[in-house]
Design an enzyme around this catalytic site. Structure first.
Site, PDB file in Angstrom:
ATOM      1  N   ASN A  98     -34.266 -53.740  24.551  1.00 21.45           N
ATOM      2  CA  ASN A  98     -34.312 -52.897  23.344  1.00 21.45           C
ATOM      3  C   ASN A  98     -35.191 -53.586  22.290  1.00 21.45           C
ATOM      4  OD1 ASN A  98     -33.681 -51.828  20.775  1.00 21.45           O
ATOM      5  ND2 ASN A  98     -31.903 -50.822  21.666  1.00 21.45           N
ATOM      6  N   THR A 129     -24.780 -49.303  16.591  1.00 20.18           N
ATOM      7  CA  THR A 129     -23.923 -48.278  17.203  1.00 20.18           C
ATOM      8  C   THR A 129     -22.552 -48.883  17.513  1.00 20.18           C
ATOM      9  OG1 THR A 129     -25.970 -47.578  18.251  1.00 20.18           O
ATOM     10  CG2 THR A 129     -23.966 -46.460  18.943  1.00 20.18           C
ATOM     11  N   HIS A 148     -24.522 -53.458  24.613  1.00 16.84           N
ATOM     12  CA  HIS A 148     -24.078 -53.686  23.243  1.00 16.84           C
ATOM     13  C   HIS A 148     -23.441 -55.059  23.098  1.00 16.84           C
ATOM     14  CE1 HIS A 148     -23.470 -52.376  19.121  1.00 16.84           C
ATOM     15  NE2 HIS A 148     -22.478 -53.231  19.142  1.00 16.84           N
ATOM     16  N   ARG A 158     -33.684 -43.532  15.282  1.00 18.30           N
ATOM     17  CA  ARG A 158     -32.533 -43.192  14.424  1.00 18.30           C
ATOM     18  C   ARG A 158     -32.906 -42.089  13.450  1.00 18.30           C
ATOM     19  NH1 ARG A 158     -28.168 -47.167  14.502  1.00 18.30           N
ATOM     20  NH2 ARG A 158     -27.288 -45.893  12.853  1.00 18.30           N
ATOM     21  N   HIS A 203     -35.689 -54.201  17.143  1.00 18.88           N
ATOM     22  CA  HIS A 203     -35.682 -55.247  16.113  1.00 18.88           C
ATOM     23  C   HIS A 203     -37.077 -55.770  15.778  1.00 18.88           C
ATOM     24  CE1 HIS A 203     -31.503 -55.063  15.497  1.00 18.88           C
ATOM     25  NE2 HIS A 203     -31.186 -55.449  16.701  1.00 18.88           N
ATOM     26  N   ARG A 261     -34.901 -46.183  10.412  1.00 17.01           N
ATOM     27  CA  ARG A 261     -34.875 -47.505   9.760  1.00 17.01           C
ATOM     28  C   ARG A 261     -35.701 -48.537  10.508  1.00 17.01           C
ATOM     29  NH1 ARG A 261     -28.667 -49.305  10.896  1.00 17.01           N
ATOM     30  NH2 ARG A 261     -28.249 -47.336   9.866  1.00 17.01           N
ATOM     31  N   GLU A 267     -23.787 -44.931  29.973  1.00 18.36           N
ATOM     32  CA  GLU A 267     -23.936 -46.335  29.573  1.00 18.36           C
ATOM     33  C   GLU A 267     -22.619 -46.759  28.927  1.00 18.36           C
ATOM     34  OE1 GLU A 267     -27.524 -47.516  27.573  1.00 18.36           O
ATOM     35  OE2 GLU A 267     -26.556 -49.275  26.696  1.00 18.36           O
ATOM     36  N   GLU A 287     -32.987 -43.841  23.006  1.00 11.10           N
ATOM     37  CA  GLU A 287     -31.645 -43.566  22.478  1.00 11.10           C
ATOM     38  C   GLU A 287     -31.771 -42.669  21.262  1.00 11.10           C
ATOM     39  OE1 GLU A 287     -30.108 -47.324  21.362  1.00 11.10           O
ATOM     40  OE2 GLU A 287     -30.145 -48.122  23.371  1.00 11.10           O
ATOM     41  N   HIS A 292     -34.542 -46.881  19.990  1.00 11.50           N
ATOM     42  CA  HIS A 292     -33.606 -45.947  19.354  1.00 11.50           C
ATOM     43  C   HIS A 292     -34.329 -45.278  18.189  1.00 11.50           C
ATOM     44  CE1 HIS A 292     -29.240 -45.457  17.571  1.00 11.50           C
ATOM     45  NE2 HIS A 292     -29.917 -44.335  17.547  1.00 11.50           N
TER      46      HIS A 292
END
Ligand code: PXP
Length: 259
Positions: free
Chosen positions: A6, A100, A213, A44, A9, A48, A150, A69, A42
């Site tokens: 992922n 999440t 996660h 969002r 970041h 962000r 998932e 996502e 993701h």
């Protein structure tokens, strides 16, 4: 065990300055050469980190499958349908959350989730549901006709952090809970067997099973041993380590643990 990295970041860092550096797109070649199996992002609702342009360029350019996502909001789903990633993972989303925090509540939002699945399938996008490791939720997911689930590994990761990492990796939200060590050991074993039973239940129904996660270099091994889980999606810990080692090494080290 497949690894989806992922890369949100990287965009978080960029947005800290609102400039074009670092560009998440630059990670794609490194992911591939380091042996990652999938790019996970993701999109969002509040944008962000990953924005529409990032998502568009990543889906267009990535030679690895892209797992996008997103929430079940119909405007987001329309965007995802137009982007056509390899897979869409539906996640619950709250604006004020840091990340999440739990799985989808399929029972309360079934209609909205079913509509999103139908739209995504009509655009030939395979669908995954990010859910808690709960047998009833898995059966309902299967009934909704998705290809993947998932499993949310947050409970396991939080207990692991309280037990072994002291305060360093413990989410701020749970730092105030001080449980006796033997209780934590029991809870940890319980959270692992819950994941394992859930994964086996899902796999026996023909669902493909991913998990993610809060997984990191310390806690990932026990989850990677669960045979019914095919893929882990990991973000925070890999990007955090990459600051010190470089992204390629951080991914190679994680892949080694998964083996
Ligand atoms: N899988 C899903 C569905 C997620 O929402 C997240 C967090 O964005 C992850 C995996 C990765 O979690 P982490 O960043 O804690 O590794």
């Amino acid at each position: 065990m497949k690894l989806g990295v992922n890369i949100d970041h990287i965009a978080v860092l960029r947005e800290a300055r609102r400039i074009n550096d670092p560009d998440p797109l630059e990670a794609l070649g490194i992911l591939r050469s380091a042996g990652a199996d999938q790019v996970t992002i993701h999109l969002r609702e509040d944008r962000r980190h990953i924005n529409d342009e990032d998502a568009k360029r990543i889906v267009q350019i990535s030679r690895l499958p892209v797992n996008l996502e997103c929430s079940t909001d119909s405007r987001i789903i329309d965007i995802v349908c137009a982007l056509k990633p390899h897979r869409a993972t539906l996640v619950p989303e709250k604006r004020e959350e840091v990340t999440t925090e739990g799985g989808l509540d399929i029972f309360t939002y079934e209609e909205r989730i079913a509509a999103a699945i139908e739209n995504l399938h009509a655009h030939e996008i395979e669908v995954s549901l990010f859910i808690d490791p709960d047998l009833e939720t898995i059966s309902r997911s299967d009934a909704l006709g998705v290809e993947w689930i998932e499993l949310h590994t947050g409970r396991y990761a939080n207990i692991f952090a309280m037990l072994y990492s002291g305060l360093q990796n413990t989410p701020h939200s749970i730092k105030e809970f001080e449980l006796p060590r033997h209780t934590l050991v029991t809870e940890l074993n319980d959270s692992l067997s819950t994941l394992s039973v859930a994964a086996e239940h899902a796999a026996s129904m023909g669902l493909k099973v991913a998990a993610g996660h809060g997984l990191n270099y310390q806690n990932v091994k026990e989850v990677a041993k669960i045979e019914a889980i095919e893929e882990l999606n990991i973000g925070q810990s890999i990007i955090a380590r990459s600051i010190f080692t470089g992204l390629e090494k951080a991914i190679v080290q994680m892949k080694e643990l998964l083996r």
